[in-house]
Design a protein around this motif. Sequence first.
Motif, PDB file in Angstrom:
ATOM      1  N   VAL A 119       0.783  -1.506  -0.001  1.00 28.64           N
ATOM      2  CA  VAL A 119       0.074   0.527   0.077  1.00 28.64           C
ATOM      3  C   VAL A 119       1.008   1.021  -0.358  1.00 28.64           C
ATOM      4  O   VAL A 119       1.233   1.468   1.082  1.00 28.64           O
ATOM      5  N   PRO A 120       0.555   1.857  -1.076  1.00 26.23           N
ATOM      6  CA  PRO A 120       1.312   3.036  -1.349  1.00 26.23           C
ATOM      7  C   PRO A 120       1.253   4.347   0.241  1.00 26.23           C
ATOM      8  O   PRO A 120       0.149   4.844   0.402  1.00 26.23           O
ATOM      9  N   THR A 121       3.190   4.898   1.102  1.00 31.81           N
ATOM     10  CA  THR A 121       1.652   5.691   1.837  1.00 31.81           C
ATOM     11  C   THR A 121       3.464   7.183   1.667  1.00 31.81           C
ATOM     12  O   THR A 121       4.096   6.333   0.678  1.00 31.81           O
ATOM     13  N   GLU A 122       3.303   7.967   2.319  1.00 39.23           N
ATOM     14  CA  GLU A 122       4.007   8.917   1.948  1.00 39.23           C
ATOM     15  C   GLU A 122       5.664   8.330   2.053  1.00 39.23           C
ATOM     16  O   GLU A 122       5.847   7.406   3.211  1.00 39.23           O
ATOM     17  N   GLY A 123       6.550   8.697   2.388  1.00 41.86           N
ATOM     18  CA  GLY A 123       8.185   8.420   2.158  1.00 41.86           C
ATOM     19  C   GLY A 123       8.338   9.344   3.608  1.00 41.86           C
ATOM     20  O   GLY A 123       7.600  10.032   4.315  1.00 41.86           O
ATOM     21  N   GLN A 124       8.943   8.346   4.233  1.00 39.24           N
ATOM     22  CA  GLN A 124       9.689   9.035   6.096  1.00 39.24           C
ATOM     23  C   GLN A 124      10.491   9.863   5.854  1.00 39.24           C
ATOM     24  O   GLN A 124      10.813  10.243   7.030  1.00 39.24           O
ATOM     25  N   ASN A 125      11.394  10.046   4.779  1.00 40.76           N
ATOM     26  CA  ASN A 125      12.606  10.971   4.832  1.00 40.76           C
ATOM     27  C   ASN A 125      12.652  11.720   4.504  1.00 40.76           C
ATOM     28  O   ASN A 125      13.129  11.807   3.942  1.00 40.76           O
ATOM     29  N   ARG A 126      11.066  12.867   4.640  1.00 39.89           N
ATOM     30  CA  ARG A 126      11.422  14.165   3.480  1.00 39.89           C
ATOM     31  C   ARG A 126      12.407  14.787   3.525  1.00 39.89           C
ATOM     32  O   ARG A 126      12.862  15.386   4.701  1.00 39.89           O
ATOM     33  N   CYS A 127      13.099  15.681   2.561  1.00 41.69           N
ATOM     34  CA  CYS A 127      14.860  16.700   2.946  1.00 41.69           C
ATOM     35  C   CYS A 127      13.818  17.749   2.058  1.00 41.69           C
ATOM     36  O   CYS A 127      12.253  17.776   1.018  1.00 41.69           O
ATOM     37  N   ILE A 128      14.156  18.632   2.009  1.00 42.60           N
ATOM     38  CA  ILE A 128      13.816  19.815   0.966  1.00 42.60           C
ATOM     39  C   ILE A 128      14.904  20.771   0.381  1.00 42.60           C
ATOM     40  O   ILE A 128      15.598  20.657   0.790  1.00 42.60           O
ATOM     41  N   ASP A 129      14.433  20.475  -0.797  1.00 41.03           N
ATOM     42  CA  ASP A 129      15.474  20.948  -1.604  1.00 41.03           C
ATOM     43  C   ASP A 129      15.985  22.085  -2.563  1.00 41.03           C
ATOM     44  O   ASP A 129      14.532  22.589  -2.275  1.00 41.03           O
ATOM     45  N   ILE A 130      16.988  22.401  -1.858  1.00 40.70           N
ATOM     46  CA  ILE A 130      17.191  23.977  -1.451  1.00 40.70           C
ATOM     47  C   ILE A 130      17.060  25.026  -3.715  1.00 40.70           C
ATOM     48  O   ILE A 130      17.005  25.344  -3.319  1.00 40.70           O
ATOM     49  N   ASN A 131      17.103  23.807  -4.513  1.00 40.34           N
ATOM     50  CA  ASN A 131      17.767  24.681  -5.589  1.00 40.34           C
ATOM     51  C   ASN A 131      15.710  24.328  -6.311  1.00 40.34           C
ATOM     52  O   ASN A 131      15.194  25.206  -7.443  1.00 40.34           O
ATOM     53  N   ILE A 132      14.598  23.610  -5.046  1.00 38.82           N
ATOM     54  CA  ILE A 132      12.952  23.701  -6.208  1.00 38.82           C
ATOM     55  C   ILE A 132      12.401  24.673  -4.896  1.00 38.82           C
ATOM     56  O   ILE A 132      11.161  25.032  -5.152  1.00 38.82           O
ATOM     57  N   ALA A 133      12.578  24.650  -4.115  1.00 37.82           N
ATOM     58  CA  ALA A 133      11.971  24.483  -3.156  1.00 37.82           C
ATOM     59  C   ALA A 133      11.253  26.413  -2.465  1.00 37.82           C
ATOM     60  O   ALA A 133      11.673  26.630  -3.284  1.00 37.82           O
ATOM     61  N   SER A 134      10.391  26.107  -2.135  1.00 39.28           N
ATOM     62  CA  SER A 134       9.419  27.940  -1.902  1.00 39.28           C
ATOM     63  C   SER A 134      10.521  28.765  -0.778  1.00 39.28           C
ATOM     64  O   SER A 134      11.127  27.835  -0.159  1.00 39.28           O
ATOM     65  N   SER A 135       9.861  29.585  -0.695  1.00 40.96           N
ATOM     66  CA  SER A 135      10.555  30.741   0.815  1.00 40.96           C
ATOM     67  C   SER A 135       9.819  30.058   2.508  1.00 40.96           C
ATOM     68  O   SER A 135      10.946  29.829   2.464  1.00 40.96           O
ATOM     69  N   ALA A 136       8.830  29.986   2.008  1.00 46.26           N
ATOM     70  CA  ALA A 136       8.388  29.394   2.919  1.00 46.26           C
ATOM     71  C   ALA A 136       8.402  27.832   3.376  1.00 46.26           C
ATOM     72  O   ALA A 136       9.074  27.396   4.122  1.00 46.26           O
ATOM     73  N   GLU A 137       9.190  27.122   2.263  1.00 41.66           N
ATOM     74  CA  GLU A 137       9.710  25.650   3.089  1.00 41.66           C
ATOM     75  C   GLU A 137      10.942  25.795   3.421  1.00 41.66           C
ATOM     76  O   GLU A 137      11.615  25.090   4.302  1.00 41.66           O
ATOM     77  N   LEU A 138      12.332  26.713   2.378  1.00 44.71           N
ATOM     78  CA  LEU A 138      12.577  27.035   2.496  1.00 44.71           C
ATOM     79  C   LEU A 138      13.262  27.430   4.267  1.00 44.71           C
ATOM     80  O   LEU A 138      14.305  27.410   4.767  1.00 44.71           O
ATOM     81  N   GLN A 139      12.403  28.455   4.489  1.00 46.37           N
ATOM     82  CA  GLN A 139      12.697  28.537   6.504  1.00 46.37           C
ATOM     83  C   GLN A 139      12.318  28.253   7.048  1.00 46.37           C
ATOM     84  O   GLN A 139      12.635  28.342   8.484  1.00 46.37           O
ATOM     85  N   GLU A 140      11.971  26.090   6.694  1.00 51.43           N
ATOM     86  CA  GLU A 140      11.978  24.971   7.505  1.00 51.43           C
ATOM     87  C   GLU A 140      13.264  24.277   8.104  1.00 51.43           C
ATOM     88  O   GLU A 140      13.537  23.898   8.710  1.00 51.43           O
ATOM     89  N   ILE A 141      14.840  25.162   7.624  1.00 48.06           N
ATOM     90  CA  ILE A 141      15.588  24.681   7.256  1.00 48.06           C
ATOM     91  C   ILE A 141      15.714  25.583   8.414  1.00 48.06           C
ATOM     92  O   ILE A 141      15.670  26.757   8.483  1.00 48.06           O
ATOM     93  N   SER A 142      16.943  24.999   9.193  1.00 37.37           N
ATOM     94  CA  SER A 142      17.766  25.846  10.365  1.00 37.37           C
ATOM     95  C   SER A 142      18.088  26.737  10.142  1.00 37.37           C
ATOM     96  O   SER A 142      19.476  27.296   9.052  1.00 37.37           O
TER      97      SER A 142
END
Length: 373
Positions: free
Chosen positions: A304-327
């Motif tokens: 059964v497909p489920t969401e991935g557990q090791n999600r990362c934020i690709d800094i080359n395509i992430a939005s500004s809001a997503e980038l701000q999740e990074i420490s």
Amino acid sequence: MKKSVWILLLLIFSFGLLTACTKVIDQSKEDGKDNPTNQEKKEQPIAAEDDKQLMRVHYIDVGQGDATLLEVEEFSLLIDAGNWKSTEVVDYLKQQEIKKIDIVVGTHPDADHIGQLAQVIGEFDVGEVWMSGNLSSSATFTNALQAIDASGTEYIEPRTGEVFDVGSLQIEVLHPSEITGSPNEESISLKMTYGDIGFIFTGDAGVKEEQEMIDTGIDLNAEILHLGHHGSNTSTSLAFLKAVTPEVAIYSAGADNSYGHPHAEVIAVVENEGAEVFGTDVNGTIIVETDGKTYKVETQQEGVPTEGQNRCIDINIASSAELQEISGIGETYAKAIINKRPFENIEQLIGIKGIGQGTLDAIQEQGLACIGG
């Protein structure tokens, strides 16, 4: 559009870039999608007097990469060639006793899509190679171009609106209409139609490009959708899903991959639109077989497909809001990252004014920022 591969090689030089279980779904088109009984699963084979009347589409389990083999009549086509770190594509083609591949499509030059392209060209009789025309500095891409040139294989750059017939299979090019140096976004995107059954492939094209496909006015309705970008939330917009109205959605991703593919919101929106989801990470190799009127889906194993557990934020395509999740990354640093990208590695963030070694260490320790995916 035909083009000499030597032009691409010269461009690279000139820019200094060269350095056990089976699950079966049997659907009929004759009753129409609005008929509730049409969505019922039936454990029965497709009726066909001649095995050659069937088209088989193999979504090959290549880990974190993409590769799809199409067998139709006496023709074979390959869309993408897996990850450069493995030999799964070549091995699978040999297992299927493939000798000749009429068309190999490299949707874009990422190494998880054209990883074994050079080996495929070297070990099989390849008629044509289709690529977008975008360049890459990777050895994988350069090796692929050199293999094309050495083999004398015909090289083509397809563009939006072009239509090709391969036996009874019709191929419509959905994207790109032109290239501007954005490899993922300008992935070759195709609609394959065999009889009444349609398949769509979009490589790593994003939601903006999906909208461009909608805006062309080309009929995107298809029964089988290969989810873009391994099930990432950068692709598969609700508008695109409503245009395609798939009954089955398939994504290619590696088990426990570091990108968190597929993303939970993608699985949710696809299922909410009524499509059944399969993934190579949980189902292994997935084969869709059709006679042009009905189709069935076979999986190597149940899952059964489920969401991935090791999600990362690709800094080359992430939005500004997503980038701000990074420490350590606030609005100012996020804007600077967007203006300075693409980055080849996380360490290059230290080139952003104000990001010192301490901030970089915190980013790496958090483990959320990544490149690619």
